[in-house]
Design an enzyme around this catalytic site. Sequence first.
Site, PDB file in Angstrom:
ATOM      1  N   ARG A  19      -4.914 -19.432  45.824  1.00 46.97           N
ATOM      2  CA  ARG A  19      -5.338 -20.825  45.719  1.00 46.97           C
ATOM      3  C   ARG A  19      -4.083 -21.798  45.418  1.00 46.97           C
ATOM      4  O   ARG A  19      -4.073 -23.050  45.849  1.00 46.97           O
ATOM      5  CB  ARG A  19      -6.470 -20.991  44.662  1.00 46.97           C
ATOM      6  CG  ARG A  19      -7.056 -22.244  44.510  1.00 46.97           C
ATOM      7  CD  ARG A  19      -8.089 -22.231  43.381  1.00 46.97           C
ATOM      8  NE  ARG A  19      -7.750 -22.138  42.135  1.00 46.97           N
ATOM      9  CZ  ARG A  19      -8.467 -22.085  41.303  1.00 46.97           C
ATOM     10  NH1 ARG A  19      -9.847 -22.235  41.403  1.00 46.97           N
ATOM     11  NH2 ARG A  19      -8.041 -21.616  39.904  1.00 46.97           N
TER      12      ARG A  19
ATOM     13  N   LYS B 168      -6.090 -27.869  42.802  1.00 46.34           N
ATOM     14  CA  LYS B 168      -5.875 -27.950  41.470  1.00 46.34           C
ATOM     15  C   LYS B 168      -4.918 -28.830  41.052  1.00 46.34           C
ATOM     16  O   LYS B 168      -3.902 -28.546  40.347  1.00 46.34           O
ATOM     17  CB  LYS B 168      -5.904 -26.523  40.569  1.00 46.34           C
ATOM     18  CG  LYS B 168      -6.631 -26.461  39.395  1.00 46.34           C
ATOM     19  CD  LYS B 168      -6.777 -25.091  38.870  1.00 46.34           C
ATOM     20  CE  LYS B 168      -7.529 -25.219  37.761  1.00 46.34           C
ATOM     21  NZ  LYS B 168      -8.970 -25.924  37.457  1.00 46.34           N
TER      22      LYS B 168
ATOM     23  N   GLU C 217     -19.346 -31.096  41.590  1.00 45.01           N
ATOM     24  CA  GLU C 217     -19.067 -29.876  40.260  1.00 45.01           C
ATOM     25  C   GLU C 217     -19.106 -30.558  39.210  1.00 45.01           C
ATOM     26  O   GLU C 217     -19.142 -31.826  38.974  1.00 45.01           O
ATOM     27  CB  GLU C 217     -17.717 -29.395  40.734  1.00 45.01           C
ATOM     28  CG  GLU C 217     -16.652 -30.139  40.879  1.00 45.01           C
ATOM     29  CD  GLU C 217     -15.252 -29.291  41.080  1.00 45.01           C
ATOM     30  OE1 GLU C 217     -15.083 -28.494  40.384  1.00 45.01           O
ATOM     31  OE2 GLU C 217     -14.490 -29.762  42.026  1.00 45.01           O
TER      32      GLU C 217
END
Length: 319
Positions: free
Chosen positions: A144, A247, A284
């Site tokens: 990720r 992120k 989310e």
Amino acid sequence: MATQTREQAQTNVDRDTLGAGANLHVAAGVVSSSLKRTLRAPPPSRDIKALLAKPWGQVFAPSMCHYETTERYDAPVGDDEDALEEGAAVWATATGGVMAYGPLQVSPAAGVLNYGQGLFEGMKAYRTPDGRIAIFRPEENAKRAQEGCRRLCMPPPPVKFFVDAVKRCVAANASHVPPHGMGTLYLRPMVLGTGAQLGLFPAPTYSLVIYASPVGSYFRGKQADPIDLHVETRFHRACSGGSGGVKAIGNYAPTLLPQKKAKKEAGKDNCLYLDSVENRYIEEVGTCNIFVVAKDGTVRTPSLTGTILSGITRMSIIQ
């Protein structure tokens, strides 16, 4: 619970299907199955109970890992494989290792300070009942991070390089991994554009920093206690075409105001964000992905369309 395929489990979730009211009561748990990368370790520090009693994230383990690239990185804009290959070459000459936790020396012109060119990962090390230390799927965090680095024009660290650095950090702080059932050692890897670059361009050089903190539950109560969410209808976490799917550090500061308002004005623990187009579909929570259990027992989670972070726990549940 009804059986679903991965595709069926990832669907748009309309807030109206959840019933009346703009607040949800959800369980905050930790998925501890499928643990990988176990390490033999010394027993926890005698002070660990006192450390866990302090506010979440206010105590830091004594060691960290810090690596700096020495070669200039020119981010490719084509094939992802090119970015992986060139990133691997850059990190192969990086210097650094395990050192005492402390401040970083960074130029005021660093890309991360001026333009937010940086990302972080969040992961945990657990102590097993037999005293070993397990890190939950670090390879997936590494992958990720690679995706995020490509999006932010930073050199993607090779998976092995990333995981080895995480393991070194955990091994150096093994005494700060709490006893089984008491808490975890939270790990915060960061890839930062630390090279000086005043113009709006990618930084010339980068750092991989990993530090740790012994923690209990992030929210009030115990690890598996439920939390209350405020469904946010004014602010949005991400939009199509943006960086919500990675992120990036810049994704989080804008969520502080709605989170603070949710706590002060509604008495809730966090916000549940909706899509930015129709302001209707669940995306989310401010700190994690979300799953919804329907009345018929099926479990659904919003699809990954570029605005939702691909959580490691989310992926593990679906798999």
